[in-house]
Design a protein around this motif. Sequence first.
Motif, PDB file in Angstrom:
ATOM      1  N   LYS A   1      34.732   9.724 -31.422  1.00 57.47           N
ATOM      2  CA  LYS A   1      33.611  10.411 -30.763  1.00 57.47           C
ATOM      3  C   LYS A   1      33.154   9.680 -29.499  1.00 57.47           C
ATOM      4  CE  LYS A   1      31.879  12.024 -35.227  1.00 57.47           C
ATOM      5  NZ  LYS A   1      30.814  11.825 -36.249  1.00 57.47           N
ATOM      6  N   GLU A   2      33.465   8.392 -29.423  1.00 54.91           N
ATOM      7  CA  GLU A   2      32.973   7.573 -28.307  1.00 54.91           C
ATOM      8  C   GLU A   2      34.035   7.305 -27.246  1.00 54.91           C
ATOM      9  OE1 GLU A   2      31.723   4.035 -30.269  1.00 54.91           O
ATOM     10  OE2 GLU A   2      29.881   4.925 -31.097  1.00 54.91           O
ATOM     11  N   ARG A   3      35.294   7.230 -27.635  1.00 55.45           N
ATOM     12  CA  ARG A   3      36.366   6.840 -26.728  1.00 55.45           C
ATOM     13  C   ARG A   3      36.694   7.981 -25.764  1.00 55.45           C
ATOM     14  NH1 ARG A   3      39.107   3.152 -23.767  1.00 55.45           N
ATOM     15  NH2 ARG A   3      41.385   3.431 -23.878  1.00 55.45           N
ATOM     16  N   ILE A   4      36.531   7.756 -24.460  1.00 59.19           N
ATOM     17  CA  ILE A   4      36.832   8.748 -23.434  1.00 59.19           C
ATOM     18  C   ILE A   4      38.273   8.554 -22.967  1.00 59.19           C
ATOM     19  CG2 ILE A   4      36.197   9.658 -21.167  1.00 59.19           C
ATOM     20  CD1 ILE A   4      34.077  10.054 -23.350  1.00 59.19           C
ATOM     21  N   GLN A   5      39.075   9.605 -23.124  1.00 57.91           N
ATOM     22  CA  GLN A   5      40.491   9.481 -22.787  1.00 57.91           C
ATOM     23  C   GLN A   5      41.092  10.872 -22.680  1.00 57.91           C
ATOM     24  OE1 GLN A   5      42.051   5.937 -23.095  1.00 57.91           O
ATOM     25  NE2 GLN A   5      43.086   6.972 -21.436  1.00 57.91           N
ATOM     26  N   GLY A   6      41.589  11.266 -21.497  1.00 57.11           N
ATOM     27  CA  GLY A   6      42.229  12.556 -21.340  1.00 57.11           C
ATOM     28  C   GLY A   6      41.233  13.701 -21.262  1.00 57.11           C
ATOM     29  N   LYS A   7      41.748  14.877 -21.064  1.00 61.38           N
ATOM     30  CA  LYS A   7      40.926  16.085 -20.959  1.00 61.38           C
ATOM     31  C   LYS A   7      41.264  17.041 -22.086  1.00 61.38           C
ATOM     32  CE  LYS A   7      38.716  17.023 -17.750  1.00 61.38           C
ATOM     33  NZ  LYS A   7      37.270  16.838 -17.477  1.00 61.38           N
ATOM     34  N   ALA A   8      40.234  17.747 -22.527  1.00 58.92           N
ATOM     35  CA  ALA A   8      40.439  18.739 -23.577  1.00 58.92           C
ATOM     36  C   ALA A   8      41.369  19.846 -23.097  1.00 58.92           C
ATOM     37  CB  ALA A   8      39.102  19.333 -24.006  1.00 58.92           C
ATOM     38  N   ALA A   9      42.171  20.410 -24.004  1.00 60.57           N
ATOM     39  CA  ALA A   9      43.098  21.485 -23.644  1.00 60.57           C
ATOM     40  C   ALA A   9      42.348  22.709 -23.147  1.00 60.57           C
ATOM     41  CB  ALA A   9      43.955  21.855 -24.849  1.00 60.57           C
ATOM     42  N   GLN A  10      41.169  22.949 -23.721  1.00 61.77           N
ATOM     43  CA  GLN A  10      40.329  24.062 -23.288  1.00 61.77           C
ATOM     44  C   GLN A  10      38.896  23.577 -23.175  1.00 61.77           C
ATOM     45  OE1 GLN A  10      40.765  27.286 -26.034  1.00 61.77           O
ATOM     46  NE2 GLN A  10      42.835  27.807 -25.383  1.00 61.77           N
ATOM     47  N   GLY A  11      38.205  24.053 -22.164  1.00 59.23           N
ATOM     48  CA  GLY A  11      36.798  23.689 -22.028  1.00 59.23           C
ATOM     49  C   GLY A  11      36.637  22.230 -21.697  1.00 59.23           C
ATOM     50  N   GLY A  12      35.974  21.499 -22.583  1.00 51.15           N
ATOM     51  CA  GLY A  12      35.735  20.081 -22.340  1.00 51.15           C
ATOM     52  C   GLY A  12      34.310  19.838 -21.909  1.00 51.15           C
ATOM     53  N   SER A  13      34.002  18.586 -21.696  1.00 50.62           N
ATOM     54  CA  SER A  13      32.625  18.194 -21.400  1.00 50.62           C
ATOM     55  C   SER A  13      32.266  18.300 -19.935  1.00 50.62           C
ATOM     56  CB  SER A  13      32.422  16.735 -21.860  1.00 50.62           C
ATOM     57  OG  SER A  13      33.258  15.869 -21.095  1.00 50.62           O
ATOM     58  N   GLY A  14      33.260  18.430 -19.067  1.00 50.77           N
ATOM     59  CA  GLY A  14      32.979  18.432 -17.637  1.00 50.77           C
ATOM     60  C   GLY A  14      32.869  17.037 -17.049  1.00 50.77           C
ATOM     61  N   ASN A  15      32.987  16.029 -17.886  1.00 49.14           N
ATOM     62  CA  ASN A  15      32.948  14.641 -17.430  1.00 49.14           C
ATOM     63  C   ASN A  15      34.218  14.351 -16.632  1.00 49.14           C
ATOM     64  OD1 ASN A  15      33.013  11.832 -17.142  1.00 49.14           O
ATOM     65  ND2 ASN A  15      31.988  11.497 -19.104  1.00 49.14           N
ATOM     66  N   LYS A  16      34.076  13.861 -15.402  1.00 45.39           N
ATOM     67  CA  LYS A  16      35.238  13.604 -14.566  1.00 45.39           C
ATOM     68  C   LYS A  16      36.152  12.536 -15.163  1.00 45.39           C
ATOM     69  CE  LYS A  16      33.080  14.952 -10.170  1.00 45.39           C
ATOM     70  NZ  LYS A  16      32.710  14.489  -8.811  1.00 45.39           N
ATOM     71  N   GLN A  17      35.560  11.612 -15.908  1.00 44.07           N
ATOM     72  CA  GLN A  17      36.361  10.542 -16.508  1.00 44.07           C
ATOM     73  C   GLN A  17      37.220  11.038 -17.674  1.00 44.07           C
ATOM     74  OE1 GLN A  17      33.346   7.605 -17.499  1.00 44.07           O
ATOM     75  NE2 GLN A  17      33.908   6.382 -15.697  1.00 44.07           N
ATOM     76  N   GLY A  18      36.842  12.153 -18.249  1.00 41.04           N
ATOM     77  CA  GLY A  18      37.601  12.692 -19.379  1.00 41.04           C
ATOM     78  C   GLY A  18      36.692  13.071 -20.533  1.00 41.04           C
ATOM     79  N   ASP A  19      37.292  13.355 -21.669  1.00 38.60           N
ATOM     80  CA  ASP A  19      36.568  13.786 -22.857  1.00 38.60           C
ATOM     81  C   ASP A  19      36.779  12.795 -23.993  1.00 38.60           C
ATOM     82  OD1 ASP A  19      35.561  16.313 -21.880  1.00 38.60           O
ATOM     83  OD2 ASP A  19      37.649  16.986 -21.907  1.00 38.60           O
ATOM     84  N   PRO A  20      35.879  12.801 -24.973  1.00 40.72           N
ATOM     85  CA  PRO A  20      36.112  11.967 -26.168  1.00 40.72           C
ATOM     86  C   PRO A  20      37.401  12.412 -26.848  1.00 40.72           C
ATOM     87  CG  PRO A  20      33.864  12.815 -26.127  1.00 40.72           C
ATOM     88  CD  PRO A  20      34.605  13.532 -25.062  1.00 40.72           C
ATOM     89  N   ILE A  21      38.132  11.487 -27.393  1.00 36.21           N
ATOM     90  CA  ILE A  21      39.435  11.839 -27.963  1.00 36.21           C
ATOM     91  C   ILE A  21      39.327  12.730 -29.198  1.00 36.21           C
ATOM     92  CG2 ILE A  21      40.577   9.798 -27.006  1.00 36.21           C
ATOM     93  CD1 ILE A  21      40.443   8.526 -29.795  1.00 36.21           C
ATOM     94  N   ILE A  22      38.128  12.913 -29.724  1.00 37.60           N
ATOM     95  CA  ILE A  22      37.937  13.811 -30.862  1.00 37.60           C
ATOM     96  C   ILE A  22      38.314  15.252 -30.507  1.00 37.60           C
ATOM     97  CG2 ILE A  22      35.516  14.362 -30.334  1.00 37.60           C
ATOM     98  CD1 ILE A  22      36.906  13.715 -33.845  1.00 37.60           C
ATOM     99  N   VAL A  23      38.391  15.590 -29.202  1.00 38.40           N
ATOM    100  CA  VAL A  23      38.728  16.955 -28.812  1.00 38.40           C
ATOM    101  C   VAL A  23      40.227  17.222 -28.918  1.00 38.40           C
ATOM    102  CG1 VAL A  23      36.781  17.015 -27.216  1.00 38.40           C
ATOM    103  CG2 VAL A  23      39.064  16.451 -26.342  1.00 38.40           C
ATOM    104  N   HIS A  24      41.030  16.168 -29.055  1.00 38.93           N
ATOM    105  CA  HIS A  24      42.483  16.342 -29.034  1.00 38.93           C
ATOM    106  C   HIS A  24      43.018  16.696 -30.419  1.00 38.93           C
ATOM    107  CE1 HIS A  24      42.254  14.951 -24.990  1.00 38.93           C
ATOM    108  NE2 HIS A  24      41.970  13.699 -25.304  1.00 38.93           N
TER     109      HIS A  24
END
Length: 585
Positions: free
Chosen positions: A316-339
């Motif tokens: 929930k805390e680790r930011i890495q990569g982008k969600a396949a759909q949607g996502g948080s909009g964070n330029k750095q990436g999304d929490p890996i829980i989305v993968h």
Amino acid sequence: MNPYTAPLTEMRFLLEHVFDASNTWSKYPAIAEAVDIDTAAAILDEADKVSRELIHPLNREGDEQGVQFIDGKVITPDGYRDVYAQYVEGGWVGLCGESNFGGMGMPKMLGVLVDEMSYSGCNAFTLYGSLTAGAALCIHAHASESLKDKFLPKLYSGEWAGAMDMTEPQAGSDLRNIRTKAVPQADGSHHITGSKIFITGGDHDLTENVIHLVLAKLPDTDGISLFLVPKYKVSDCGELAGSNGVTVGSIEHKMGLKGSSTCVMNYDNAQGFLVGRANRGLVCMFTMMNYERLAIGIQGLGSSQAAYQMAAEYAKERIQGKAAQGGSGNKQGDPIIVHGDVRRMLLNIRTLTDAGRALAVFTGKQLDVAKHATGEEQKKADRLVGLLTPVAKAFLTDRGLEATITAQQVFGGHGYIRETGIEQLVRDTRIAQIYEGTNGIQAIDFLGRKLIGDDLFALKELVTDIQQELDDMSHVESQYKNQLFGLINKFVEVIAEIKDKRHQQSALINACAVDSLDAFGYILYGYFWLKMTESAAVNMDKEFARAKQQLTHFYFEKLLTKANYHLSLLRTGDQSVMAIDESLF
């Protein structure tokens, strides 16, 4: 390292609703007088606090420092003595001990949940109390009244510790080859001489005495007997009475469990007292072993739960990569829980751990019934305990190690370094598949003795009960009931085939045993998921019930299918395993 918090809602759900503890306990006066569901909830709350605030803080530093062996003395890591004193003061060592000897008399189906919390907090620390409880159980079941009176109160109070001494360098799992000798004395005691290795809690500085249960051979016999051998002699009035010829040769330097003392023990004409009948030591020891095997299964379960909490929080805390759909909009990436792959790993751990907890409580319930019931009810529970014990030990610890490794994978590279703490869980959990009888031996016992040796009787009893419950369920999807029905029937059919073929294929049971246990474990977990889903729909709020339905869906779609794989391997026989000449290895 993330703090540990016990899954109290899940634990209470199992006790109160899935396995109906109140009605079970009310049938047996000894339990009903000791506990009700409200008292059990209070005990769980307090156990959570003890595991979180006292035991878990020992975990990392105890691993870093380890046990030391200085001038013949075994010294536990800093903090162990203080926490153990508080643990003892709270009565936790004797939680399920006999009340007439100072124990609290709590049922085992409550005790397994307390054990899980302790193992989640710190594997190494928890072993000291677990071995003591097991030794006390064996003494109560088989020792003379005088030995019970002299030793049990001190064991249940935690003032003295217990240890189980079986293994020798030349005799690992094959105890027929032990060399430790017991020579009868005029006063009825025996002089014990020999050495044992790999003795968990064989010596330490937590208690003033350690009570060893030692397997040894009487003169002119190949039979194995069991002896109670205290580190220090005990007078008739219960006071320590000097050295007893019990010394530590060395401590083992291990992959994990570094805060747990594992000792080489030497006995030089040590005074010992026969427990049970001569040449029947293994029968006595296995009273302890059955409880200890469940306890070690719970070690795997506790590690699974701790690993899940650590990995889920990290995901929930680790930011890495982008969600396949949607996502948080964070330029750095999304929490890996989305993968999807991360979710797959977390759901694998979660569904196996929650079902494993159900197996632990269900087995604990059968132990309680076997202890307190009478007549056919008692006999049936005893048969079921025999069937479930190797499964609880092996399947829980196999899945436990898988859970810690999977959780380590969620952490990625950070899981391989010490600071996160997950690599310690991998190391600490690995031994659970080995000690108290390797998981391969558990599987051979399960297939050879508990299924085929029993002519499938206990299995068919359990299957009948499960099928009746499935018929009565109205809140689970029929496709899942049918899927489970099919696997259960196929399992019984395949085991019957092995029973018929075993004389034509001499290595059949040995070669197929692990697959039989794994197939049964996955099927049993499917039953527990449907049972939990049905109970949640009837007794819990919509959010809790919905979560159970979703987890059941994942288990049946992604994990229960492994049962079919293991069943297919069972039908291949032993030829491919045994055909290769030894010279080719």
